[in-house]
Scaffold this motif. Structure first.
Motif, mmCIF file in Angstrom:
data_model
loop_
_atom_site.group_PDB
_atom_site.id
_atom_site.type_symbol
_atom_site.label_atom_id
_atom_site.label_comp_id
_atom_site.label_asym_id
_atom_site.label_seq_id
_atom_site.Cartn_x
_atom_site.Cartn_y
_atom_site.Cartn_z
ATOM 1 N N ASN A 341 68.729 37.212 46.524
ATOM 2 C CA ASN A 341 69.382 37.107 45.361
ATOM 3 C C ASN A 341 70.080 38.752 46.026
ATOM 4 O O ASN A 341 69.892 39.003 47.479
ATOM 5 C CB ASN A 341 68.516 37.750 44.036
ATOM 6 C CG ASN A 341 67.223 38.353 44.740
ATOM 7 O OD1 ASN A 341 66.601 37.788 45.468
ATOM 8 N ND2 ASN A 341 67.298 40.293 44.751
ATOM 9 N N ALA A 342 70.814 39.050 44.931
ATOM 10 C CA ALA A 342 71.977 40.559 45.267
ATOM 11 C C ALA A 342 71.245 41.566 44.768
ATOM 12 O O ALA A 342 70.680 41.476 43.751
ATOM 13 C CB ALA A 342 73.383 40.737 44.282
ATOM 14 N N ILE A 343 71.121 42.478 46.161
ATOM 15 C CA ILE A 343 70.314 43.907 45.755
ATOM 16 C C ILE A 343 70.893 44.945 46.677
ATOM 17 O O ILE A 343 71.187 44.977 47.595
ATOM 18 C CB ILE A 343 69.203 43.681 46.246
ATOM 19 C CG1 ILE A 343 68.125 43.039 45.718
ATOM 20 C CG2 ILE A 343 68.220 45.202 46.622
ATOM 21 C CD1 ILE A 343 66.924 42.949 46.652
ATOM 22 N N LYS A 344 71.382 46.063 45.231
ATOM 23 C CA LYS A 344 72.108 47.090 45.979
ATOM 24 C C LYS A 344 71.113 47.857 46.214
ATOM 25 O O LYS A 344 70.546 48.539 44.631
ATOM 26 C CB LYS A 344 73.360 47.613 44.812
ATOM 27 C CG LYS A 344 73.945 49.005 44.752
ATOM 28 C CD LYS A 344 74.920 48.719 44.099
ATOM 29 C CE LYS A 344 76.286 47.757 44.323
ATOM 30 N NZ LYS A 344 77.586 48.054 42.996
ATOM 31 N N ASN A 345 71.200 48.634 46.864
ATOM 32 C CA ASN A 345 70.761 49.889 46.852
ATOM 33 C C ASN A 345 70.864 51.357 46.341
ATOM 34 O O ASN A 345 72.237 51.616 47.315
ATOM 35 C CB ASN A 345 69.815 50.352 48.418
ATOM 36 C CG ASN A 345 69.205 49.306 49.031
ATOM 37 O OD1 ASN A 345 67.504 48.632 48.744
ATOM 38 N ND2 ASN A 345 69.329 48.717 50.056
ATOM 39 N N ILE A 346 70.387 51.141 45.517
ATOM 40 C CA ILE A 346 70.881 52.938 44.313
ATOM 41 C C ILE A 346 70.748 54.333 45.508
ATOM 42 O O ILE A 346 71.764 54.761 45.802
ATOM 43 C CB ILE A 346 70.812 53.496 43.566
ATOM 44 C CG1 ILE A 346 70.994 51.461 42.467
ATOM 45 C CG2 ILE A 346 71.528 54.197 42.523
ATOM 46 C CD1 ILE A 346 70.709 51.424 41.357
ATOM 47 N N ASP A 347 68.922 54.173 45.597
ATOM 48 C CA ASP A 347 69.273 55.658 46.305
ATOM 49 C C ASP A 347 67.825 55.449 46.781
ATOM 50 O O ASP A 347 66.510 54.202 47.639
ATOM 51 C CB ASP A 347 68.652 56.700 45.269
ATOM 52 C CG ASP A 347 68.171 57.527 45.565
ATOM 53 O OD1 ASP A 347 68.500 58.369 46.046
ATOM 54 O OD2 ASP A 347 67.799 58.938 44.651
ATOM 55 N N PHE A 348 67.408 56.077 48.481
ATOM 56 C CA PHE A 348 66.468 55.927 49.214
ATOM 57 C C PHE A 348 65.693 57.268 49.847
ATOM 58 O O PHE A 348 66.827 58.248 49.975
ATOM 59 C CB PHE A 348 66.294 55.267 49.924
ATOM 60 C CG PHE A 348 65.468 55.104 51.462
ATOM 61 C CD1 PHE A 348 64.220 53.890 51.266
ATOM 62 C CD2 PHE A 348 64.803 56.178 52.502
ATOM 63 C CE1 PHE A 348 63.574 53.704 51.568
ATOM 64 C CE2 PHE A 348 64.233 55.819 52.935
ATOM 65 C CZ PHE A 348 63.188 54.471 53.067
ATOM 66 N N ARG A 349 64.390 57.759 49.354
ATOM 67 C CA ARG A 349 64.409 58.817 50.198
ATOM 68 C C ARG A 349 63.119 58.498 50.204
ATOM 69 O O ARG A 349 62.055 57.659 50.499
ATOM 70 C CB ARG A 349 63.377 60.226 48.786
ATOM 71 C CG ARG A 349 65.644 59.818 47.644
ATOM 72 C CD ARG A 349 64.797 61.263 45.940
ATOM 73 N NE ARG A 349 66.187 60.600 45.150
ATOM 74 C CZ ARG A 349 66.153 61.910 45.241
ATOM 75 N NH1 ARG A 349 65.498 62.365 44.545
ATOM 76 N NH2 ARG A 349 67.070 61.293 43.552
ATOM 77 N N LEU A 350 62.947 60.068 51.469
ATOM 78 C CA LEU A 350 61.912 59.715 52.634
ATOM 79 C C LEU A 350 61.005 61.319 52.096
ATOM 80 O O LEU A 350 61.489 62.567 52.575
ATOM 81 C CB LEU A 350 61.955 59.114 53.588
ATOM 82 C CG LEU A 350 60.484 59.103 54.858
ATOM 83 C CD1 LEU A 350 59.610 58.336 54.199
ATOM 84 C CD2 LEU A 350 61.420 58.790 55.716
ATOM 85 N N TYR A 351 60.208 61.123 51.890
ATOM 86 C CA TYR A 351 59.171 62.925 51.559
ATOM 87 C C TYR A 351 58.602 63.038 52.461
ATOM 88 O O TYR A 351 57.429 62.627 52.566
ATOM 89 C CB TYR A 351 58.816 62.859 50.012
ATOM 90 C CG TYR A 351 60.317 62.871 49.268
ATOM 91 C CD1 TYR A 351 60.784 64.195 48.903
ATOM 92 C CD2 TYR A 351 60.287 61.221 48.307
ATOM 93 C CE1 TYR A 351 62.061 64.227 47.834
ATOM 94 C CE2 TYR A 351 60.860 61.813 47.281
ATOM 95 C CZ TYR A 351 62.142 63.091 46.934
ATOM 96 O OH TYR A 351 62.925 62.921 46.803
ATOM 97 N N ASN A 352 57.738 64.322 53.120
ATOM 98 C CA ASN A 352 56.743 64.471 53.508
ATOM 99 C C ASN A 352 55.584 65.248 52.911
ATOM 100 O O ASN A 352 54.698 66.188 53.349
ATOM 101 C CB ASN A 352 57.029 65.728 55.107
ATOM 102 C CG ASN A 352 57.892 67.391 54.558
ATOM 103 O OD1 ASN A 352 57.911 66.655 53.224
ATOM 104 N ND2 ASN A 352 57.714 67.707 54.924
ATOM 105 N N THR A 353 55.591 64.971 51.702
ATOM 106 C CA THR A 353 54.379 65.046 50.739
ATOM 107 C C THR A 353 53.775 64.278 50.016
ATOM 108 O O THR A 353 55.229 62.801 49.964
ATOM 109 C CB THR A 353 55.037 66.580 49.568
ATOM 110 O OG1 THR A 353 56.137 65.868 48.811
ATOM 111 C CG2 THR A 353 55.092 67.990 50.447
ATOM 112 N N ALA A 354 52.699 64.099 49.929
ATOM 113 C CA ALA A 354 52.460 62.651 48.745
ATOM 114 C C ALA A 354 52.514 63.614 47.141
ATOM 115 O O ALA A 354 52.062 63.789 46.818
ATOM 116 C CB ALA A 354 50.834 62.592 49.196
#
Length: 360
Positions: A341-354
């Motif tokens: 199916n069609a997926i558009k990745n709008i935003d991706f983030r990786l944080y060094n905190t929980a």
């Protein structure tokens, strides 16, 4: 090897990562080839500038005789498959165009009419789906639709000159007008992917993935955040998947991922020191179109996943022996499948905190 950025409905742009697809139209740009049979039409080659900026778009021209006016390409199809037929089209001296899927595998009335002057869809067969007309600029539109084959065998795919947006299926007329065309594509799937050029044989685009060795290790605790938009039905997908994962470089010992599998299911996988594994599938999480915000917290003592603010997964299998320094988006590395199916990745983030549960 270069990323493609999709700016449709998004001025910031989104990374375009697509599944593997094959364009089964062997001459997607040169409609003068014998692979395209002509009925009451001729082709004027390289008559105008195409959407790629070169003078390589053709014109389909009617001969004024009474009858059908089309060009046709035959392709062998398999029973029970969704096929999407698309082409780029522009007003020549005619404003209207019809796309058809015919032959015994599709039965009749698999057609859709398009108004190339104002960019609208006209009449269409009730066995078609996912009909679209996308404005590209300079008068060009990409048009197409999806239909399901009932049997296996040779099927016909043909663009056709018509007199109005409400013309009937296989309209008889006396047109001597023209429409500019470029980039025909036939692919297995319920939606159109980006154009795959061909020049004598079918061409397959491989699965696209983004993979990065991070410039620093990701310590625990950390949080992986994904915001995506899903288009179309996801429940018709099979076992394919799109995944977002972190793992320890050079080994499968320590690994976490979240993803979409089996159509509309959330899958979460946690592996610690090779032998300790939690593999969980949560059904029907992505059952409707829309925007989904997914967060995975990787803490010292647990892993949790929230979707749109609701907790969907928890595991106490954490406290990895080493930090995670490989990031995989939509495949790559050990994850090579992507969704149907069609997926558009709008935003991706990786944080060094929980994040806390409340923040998630």
């Amino acid at each position: 090897g270069f990323p493609r950025i999709d700016y449709l409905n998004n001025t910031k742009g989104a990374l375009l990562l697509e599944p593997s697809r094959t364009n089964s139209i062997t001459y997607s740009e040169d409609f003068s080839q014998s692979a395209w049979s002509k009925t009451n039409t001729s082709i004027t080659s390289n008559s105008t500038i195409s959407p790629d900026g070169n003078s390589n778009a053709d014109s389909i021209v009617g001969n004024g005789a009474s009858g059908l006016h089309y060009i046709l390409n035959s392709v062998t199809v398999s029973s029970g498959q969704n096929y999407t037929f698309s082409i780029f089209a522009k007003v020549g001296t005619n404003n209207f165009f019809q796309l058809n899927m015919g032959g015994s595998p599709f039965g009749s009335t698999n057609y859709c009419n398009f108004n190339l002057l104002n960019g609208t869809i006209g009449s269409f067969g009730n066995t078609t789906s996912n009909r679209f007309i996308e404005k590209l600029g300079n008068g060009w539109y990409r048009i197409g639709f999806t239909a399901t084959s009932f049997t296996s065998g040779s099927a016909n795919f043909f663009p056709m000159l018509i007199t109005s947006a409400t013309s009937s299926f296989l309209e008889t007329n006396t047109l001597d007008t023209s429409v500019k065309i470029y980039g025909a594509q036939l692919e297995v799937g319920s939606y159109a992917t980006s154009y795959i050029p061909t020049s004598g044989s079918a061409v397959t685009r491989a699965v696209e993935a983004s993979y990065q060795v991070l410039p620093y290790n990701i310590p625990k605790p950390s949080t992986m955040y994904v915001e995506m938009q899903i288009f179309g039905s996801v429940s018709d997908s099979s076992s394919t998947a799109t995944r977002y994962s972190l793992n320890e470089s050079g080994t499968a010992s320590n690994w976490v991922f979240l993803g979409i599998e089996g159509g509309d299911n959330l899958r979460v996988y946690v592996r610690k020191n090779s032998s300790n594994t939690v593999d969980s599938t949560i059904n029907n999480v992505f059952s409707t179109e829309g925007v989904y915000k997914i967060a995975m917290r990787i803490a010292q003592n647990d892993v949790k996943v929230f979707v749109n603010g609701v907790q969907k997964f928890e595991s106490t299998l954490a406290d990895f022996s080493n930090d995670l320094n490989n990031l995989n988006l939509s495949g790559g590395g050990r994850d090579t499948a992507v969704v149907n199916n069609a997926i558009k990745n709008i935003d991706f983030r990786l944080y060094n905190t929980a994040l806390t549960d409340s923040e998630l």
